[in-house]
Scaffold this active site. Structure first.
Site, short mmCIF file in Angstrom:
data_model
loop_
_atom_site.label_atom_id
_atom_site.label_comp_id
_atom_site.label_asym_id
_atom_site.label_seq_id
_atom_site.Cartn_x
_atom_site.Cartn_y
_atom_site.Cartn_z
N GLY B 103 65.34 1.01 39.42
CA GLY B 103 65.20 1.87 38.11
C GLY B 103 65.40 0.75 36.86
O GLY B 103 66.10 -0.28 37.35
N CYS B 104 64.87 0.93 35.82
CA CYS B 104 64.96 0.04 35.01
C CYS B 104 65.93 0.38 33.74
O CYS B 104 65.48 1.33 32.96
CB CYS B 104 63.47 -0.34 34.38
SG CYS B 104 62.43 -0.47 35.56
N VAL B 105 67.24 0.18 33.99
CA VAL B 105 68.14 0.90 32.84
C VAL B 105 68.55 0.06 31.84
O VAL B 105 68.62 -1.33 32.23
CB VAL B 105 69.27 1.48 33.80
CG1 VAL B 105 70.54 1.52 33.06
CG2 VAL B 105 69.16 2.39 34.73
#
Lengths: 412, 105
Positions: B103-105
């Site tokens: 995920g690209c948090v």
């Protein structure tokens, strides 16, 4: 003399220069930092410019003011990093700098030209960004006389710097149009490639509920293919279309081009490193800090701050021949402006997603986690002062670098 | 944690339907997961992408991002959206028995 070279005098580079200058012996270590731009931007402040809360002057200062005595600052673009020769070639005068240790902190930049139709004849007319000071200022001017219509906020692709900023922008826009008395004439849509409002499930649910209450429409899994600037619509790869009157885009974010030229990056020019120590798996004397690194946490100033803190301690071990400790846990701590003088706070790391609860801060807190409060808004407003006066200078903040579960509610 | 039962063999999958152990993956499992994801039949074009993802996953220990796939697997973004509609990177990772793309948090 041992030579430490830092590329990039942004948030991460400036902090690590300050911290290591204090920690390393001046008789043994020469520290050099290279950057091509004279101006330091307080990037979290860009968000407030479109709504007239901050002006350009609130977010800029000369980089030189933050580079400590005893650190050489060279203003030049970097031509090439040559890890096999432990040297860096600068564009200016073809100068070559040798190093014993290299810290790459060249950041991430927006690339609107990567999306067809975005940065063409309607750029800064009906299409804007707010991730650059130019875009934020142009948008502020546009919003002053905008009479309403369909506002679409679109994230082109992840990862992006400060992944909560688009949500903050939308919530501030909702508040701003209320204040202007035109909210009922504005239709707000958030089109994101993510499956929901945010990446992590619990925060996505909480934030999704807030957006819902504010009457903001979320279009998930929207992967933009192109903008049709004349028909005023964005079109996705699977041919969904969203029409707009005003498009605010968060363009593709990529690492610096010198990373690509030097063959060090991934498909987006971000550099793979060990996520707990920031050491390059290929070159044992190269470290990557801040947005330039490809690690699975937010590209954000708070992450850079915690990263620099743990890295600096670790670096002292490393140069004495000790193993690095896997001390960085991916900790991020972000205020989220939600409009009407309120905000939220999220605190998380590689393993723990943002949870609701309380964030303890002796003397000032607690702040509320994942819930709106006025306190969080003031925390965010206070942060600018802390950034310029404490954070950039690499001084201690009363915040632990590693995330703690204290105050977090872990049962939903 | 739950299990997917196929020809009497049970395979562990997590809450989101990703294989817990990528080494349990077989082509039959891929076809089964694809059906659940709304892809009735895996064509040669699907397999080209799946095989690239398998190889990338086994070498790097993680699922490739959409951009990594389109830059390296000889398939355009448009095509991959046709093959694996709605979130292709996640869908193809699941079918390839890999974990969710980071995920690209």
């Amino acid at each position: 003399m041992k030579k430490l070279l830092i590329l990039g005098a942004g948030t991460a580079g400036t902090m690590v220069a300050n911290r290591l200058r204090r920690l390393l012996d001046r008789d043994e270590w020469r520290i050099t930092i290279v950057d091509q731009h004279e101006t330091h931007y307080y990037q979290p402040g860009f968000l407030f410019i479109p709504f007239g809360m901050y002006s350009k002057n609130d977010v800029i200062k000369p980089k030189r003011d933050f580079i400590p005595a005893g650190v050489e600052l060279i203003m030049s673009p970097v031509e090439l990093i040559e890890p096999d020769h432990n040297r860096v070639k600068l564009s200016r005068d073809g100068r070559i700098i040798n190093y014993d240790f290299l810290v790459i902190a060249t950041g991430a930049h927006t690339h609107p030209e990567e999306t067809p139709g975005l940065q063409e004849h309607e750029w800064y007319k009906s299409i804007f960004d707010f991730y650059t000071v130019e875009g934020a200022v142009a948008l502020a001017k546009h919003l002053r006389s905008w009479q309403g219509g369909r506002l679409v906020v679109n994230v082109v692709e992840n990862p992006i710097k400060c992944p909560v900023a688009p949500l903050e922008f939308i919530m501030l826009a909702d508040w701003f149009f209320h204040e202007q008395g035109i909210r009922e004439r504005v239709d707000i849509t958030y089109a994101t490639p993510l499956p929901g409002a945010f990446t992590k499930p619990i925060a996505s649910r909480h934030l999704g509920d807030i957006l819902d209450q504010k009457g903001i429409h979320v279009v998930p899994e929207f992967m933009i293919e192109h903008v049709d600037p004349d028909a005023r619509k964005i079109v996705s790869y699977d041919e969904q279309e969203i029409e707009y009157d005003l498009l605010v885009s968060i363009p593709l974010n990529m690492g610096d081009t010198v990373v690509a030229r030097s063959g060090l990056g991934d498909d987006l020019n971000f550099i793979p490193v060990d996520k707990n120590t920031f050491v390059s798996p290929k070159h044992a004397n190269i470290f990557v800090l801040g947005d330039a690194a490809s690690v699975p946490t937010s590209k954000a100033g708070s992450v850079a701050h915690f990263a620099v803190e743990t890295f600096s301690e670790n670096f002292l071990r490393y140069i004495d021949g000790l193993e690095m400790q896997p001390s960085f846990d991916g900790h991020a701590n972000c205020f989220i402006e939600s409009g009407f003088g309120k905000g939220l706070l999220i605190d998380f790391n590689y393993d723990v997603e943002p949870l609701p609860g309380r964030y303890p801060l002796p003397g000032i807190g607690p702040f509320t986690l994942l819930q709106e409060s006025e306190m969080n808004h003031w925390g965010k407003m206070m942060f600018r002062w802390m950034y310029w006066n404490i954070l950039l200078k690499g001084q201690e903040l009363p915040l632990p670098a590693r995330m703690t579960m204290a105050g977090k509610w872990n049962d939903n | 944690m739950s299990t997917l039962v196929l020809n009497g063999i049970s395979i562990k999958i997590n809450e989101e339907g990703f294989l817990v152990d990528p080494s349990e993956w077989t082509r039959e499992i891929a076809e089964e997961i694809a059906k659940e994801e709304g892809i009735a039949e895996l064509t040669a074009a699907h397999w080209k992408v799946i095989e690239y993802c398998r190889q990338y996953g086994l070498e790097s220990g993680k699922a490739p991002t959409l951009r990594t796939i389109t830059n390296n697997a000889g398939v355009s973004t448009k095509e991959i959206f046709n093959l694996f509609p709605k979130g292709p990177a996640k869908k193809v990772a699941k079918i390839s028995g890999l974990d969710k793309p980071e995920g690209c948090v």
